[in-house]
Design an enzyme around this catalytic site. Sequence first.
Site, short mmCIF file in Angstrom:
data_model
loop_
_atom_site.label_atom_id
_atom_site.label_comp_id
_atom_site.label_asym_id
_atom_site.label_seq_id
_atom_site.Cartn_x
_atom_site.Cartn_y
_atom_site.Cartn_z
N GLY A 208 0.86 -1.41 0.15
CA GLY A 208 0.10 -0.01 0.02
C GLY A 208 0.97 1.11 0.07
N PRO A 209 0.23 2.29 -0.20
CA PRO A 209 1.04 3.74 -0.14
C PRO A 209 1.70 3.88 1.08
CG PRO A 209 -1.19 3.90 -0.82
CD PRO A 209 -1.22 2.40 -0.41
N PRO A 210 2.54 4.76 1.14
CA PRO A 210 3.19 5.24 2.11
C PRO A 210 2.23 5.81 3.35
CG PRO A 210 4.31 6.10 0.42
CD PRO A 210 3.19 5.47 0.25
N GLY A 211 2.43 5.55 4.63
CA GLY A 211 1.88 6.24 5.80
C GLY A 211 0.27 5.54 5.82
N GLY A 213 -0.42 2.51 7.22
CA GLY A 213 -0.26 1.80 8.59
C GLY A 213 0.02 0.42 8.35
N GLU A 430 -14.79 7.17 -13.92
CA GLU A 430 -14.85 5.87 -13.47
C GLU A 430 -16.49 5.34 -13.62
OE1 GLU A 430 -12.39 4.39 -12.86
OE2 GLU A 430 -11.22 5.98 -12.42
N HIS A 433 -16.66 4.06 -17.10
CA HIS A 433 -16.13 2.70 -17.35
C HIS A 433 -17.29 1.81 -16.84
CE1 HIS A 433 -12.28 3.47 -18.63
NE2 HIS A 433 -11.74 4.33 -17.31
N ASP A 506 -5.88 3.92 -19.68
CA ASP A 506 -6.72 3.14 -20.71
C ASP A 506 -6.41 3.11 -22.05
OD1 ASP A 506 -8.28 3.27 -18.18
OD2 ASP A 506 -9.36 5.12 -19.00
P1 ADP Z 1 3.44 2.85 6.59
O1 ADP Z 1 4.34 1.78 7.12
O2 ADP Z 1 2.20 1.99 5.83
O3 ADP Z 1 4.26 3.66 5.82
P2 ADP Z 1 2.94 3.53 9.19
O4 ADP Z 1 2.43 2.11 9.82
O5 ADP Z 1 4.35 3.89 9.31
O6 ADP Z 1 2.81 3.60 7.74
O7 ADP Z 1 2.11 4.63 9.88
C1 ADP Z 1 2.48 5.79 10.10
C2 ADP Z 1 1.41 6.28 11.27
O8 ADP Z 1 0.42 6.57 10.64
C3 ADP Z 1 1.28 5.22 12.08
O9 ADP Z 1 2.07 5.29 13.31
C4 ADP Z 1 -0.16 5.57 12.76
O10 ADP Z 1 0.05 6.51 13.67
C5 ADP Z 1 -0.70 6.55 11.59
N1 ADP Z 1 -1.62 5.61 10.75
C6 ADP Z 1 -1.50 5.22 9.73
N2 ADP Z 1 -2.77 4.58 9.11
C7 ADP Z 1 -3.35 4.38 10.35
C8 ADP Z 1 -4.71 3.51 10.65
N3 ADP Z 1 -5.24 3.07 9.54
N4 ADP Z 1 -5.23 3.85 11.64
C9 ADP Z 1 -4.49 4.50 12.75
N5 ADP Z 1 -3.37 5.34 12.47
C10 ADP Z 1 -2.76 5.20 11.29
ZN ZN Z 2 -9.92 4.99 -16.92
#
Ligand code: ADP
Ligand code: ZN
Length: 620
Positions: A208-211, A213, A430, A433, A506
């Site tokens: 998944g994308p960065p951040g 979780g 979307e 499509h 596409d």
């Molecule tokens: P990734 O590893 O996907 O890049 P992280 O797990 O390091 O992201 O997430 C960074 C921070 O963002 C986590 O420590 C958390 O505090 C917050 N966070 C991200 N996604 C969620 C989520 N679904 N629920 C609660 N907190 C989240």
């Molecule tokens: Zn499209």
Amino acid sequence: MSTEKNNKKKSPIFIYYAILLITVLVISYMFVPKMLEPKTKEISFSEFVTMIKEDKAEEVEINPSEYKIKPKDFKESNTYYVTGNIYNDFHESSALLSLLDEKGLKYDSPIIESSYWLEIIVYVVPALATIVFFFLMYRAMNKKGGVMSFGKNTSKIYAETSTGKTFADVAGQEEAKQNLVEIIDFLNNPGKYTAIGAKLPKGALLVGPPGTGKTLMAKAVAGEAKVPFFSLSGSEFVEMFVGMGASRVRDLFKQATQNAPCIVFIDEIDAIGKSRDNSFSTNDEREQTLNQLLSEMDGFDSSKGVVILAATNRPEILDKALLRPGRFDRRIIVDLPDQQGRIDILNVHAKNVLMEPDVNFEVIARATPGASGADLENIINEAALRAVRAGKTRVSQKEMEEAIEVVIAGEEKKNRVMSDEEKRIVAYHETGHALVTSLLTHTEPVHKITIIPRTSGTLGYVMHVAKKEKVLMTKKELLEEIIILTGGRASEEIEFDSITTGAANDIERATEMARNIITTYGMSDNFGFVNWQKKNNLYLGDSKTMNCSEATHSKIDEEIQTIVADCYKKAVKILSEHKATLDAIASVLYEKENLTGDEFMKLFAELEPDIVLTRNEDGV
Ligand code: ADP
Ligand code: ZN
Ligand code: MG
């Protein structure tokens, strides 16, 4: 449990010693002698005699070419005084000699040239440093046996017995959680699975994308299962000494097996798992590490209860060998949250922050499509900081809204978060499509439609229901596919009378399909039963080269264009005839950001009562 948390800095210790050694050598050989070397000052003979008469001399040296005085203040001045030997004959100097005798100065041995300290620094210190260096290296090597096993004693592997995170800390990732529940159950009762003879996946890959979780989720799995959590980041594997990465992997798995059941988590696995083909520079170290990882994954017995989780935001670059069954065969998508997900995440992170009752997370969530969990956490923190700055004791909606701008708009993430107008365009695209699909094939078009932008650059996508796997496709079906692909752009054009860059993918796929119809499947009347394009490599990707003359090539290009243009016209026609339905569904999608297949079917049935869609479920 061997907890080696504190030796984080230990790994390149030899580098530090080596650098220290070199520095000492350089300083002692280049600078210190210059600094400490005694200076020599020429004086006249009469000055020389005066110095002796005035008791300034400590030692005197007489040699055939000169007289030399080591003064009593030599320590401070670091200077010898010399004057030429003016007597040709030793006996002529008897007057001087008697003066020296009278003053009790020795003159028959040479003054020792260099200073005591200089000797020590130039000869002894480097020798000592070298000895110490080799001693340390020797000791480090022997600590764990094995010659040159640098990696061994520098392993940073550690287990957190409890990660302190549970699923309650992860909001809005229900699908991913469900996929992981089985793994937790397996860790708790491996017997239940082995009794039947079921093999659980050895590894699951969080994608998944960065951040979003991923790291958090892995910790939560360990927390839920109450097992130790061994974690290592991909980049930590690849370090300076060759062989270190591989030995780390070995250590990691050894420790994990000893502590089973447990979770091994490899974060940012793309750092080592990069595909080995099609890279220009080969990185031996990375390859060795990867190979070690592959063989460890094959070698260990998953029935003991070791589960390997890995996370990456670049799954497309991973080596195929990593993804094959028996390794990371399970892929768990951790996506950017939808609106409800965003509300949940805000709630999780707001727990420890004092909020005014006027704070409305729904408004915040609505304003932040495309924001990741980490962004949202950041928004709350930024809002809290702003509240403090403003001298408040609680965060209010005003600060929250300001924080959105700072966090989302203020950074490069801007391009990931859509403006309202863009969101409307994507909704139409979307829906286009999806609607074309159902009107053409009379089936449930999609599993899910979403207009939450991805970091990969797509602004939304239609997740197709896995159709019954087809070995053969008719020409009609292929053309329908192309019409569906053009449906997005067609929809944009109908509604907005303008077109956007959003259809690039596409177009690429439609073109490819049209080309295949002509060159590979022999379905075009004009080109007949001939292969015009050959596959370059059976297993690595699907690069192809044209297998025809220049003249044919350009004719094929023309025909491709005709096919796609025809299909596009059909898509425009279909959508224009059902414009009301298009508008209605697009506006719902715009509001909700996500539509499931069910929801789409329901909407469609209300809007187009004459057309019955069939379910398009797997295997049906
Ligand atoms: P990734 O590893 O996907 O890049 P992280 O797990 O390091 O992201 O997430 C960074 C921070 O963002 C986590 O420590 C958390 O505090 C917050 N966070 C991200 N996604 C969620 C989520 N679904 N629920 C609660 N907190 C989240
Ligand atoms: Zn499209
Ligand atoms: Mg991470």
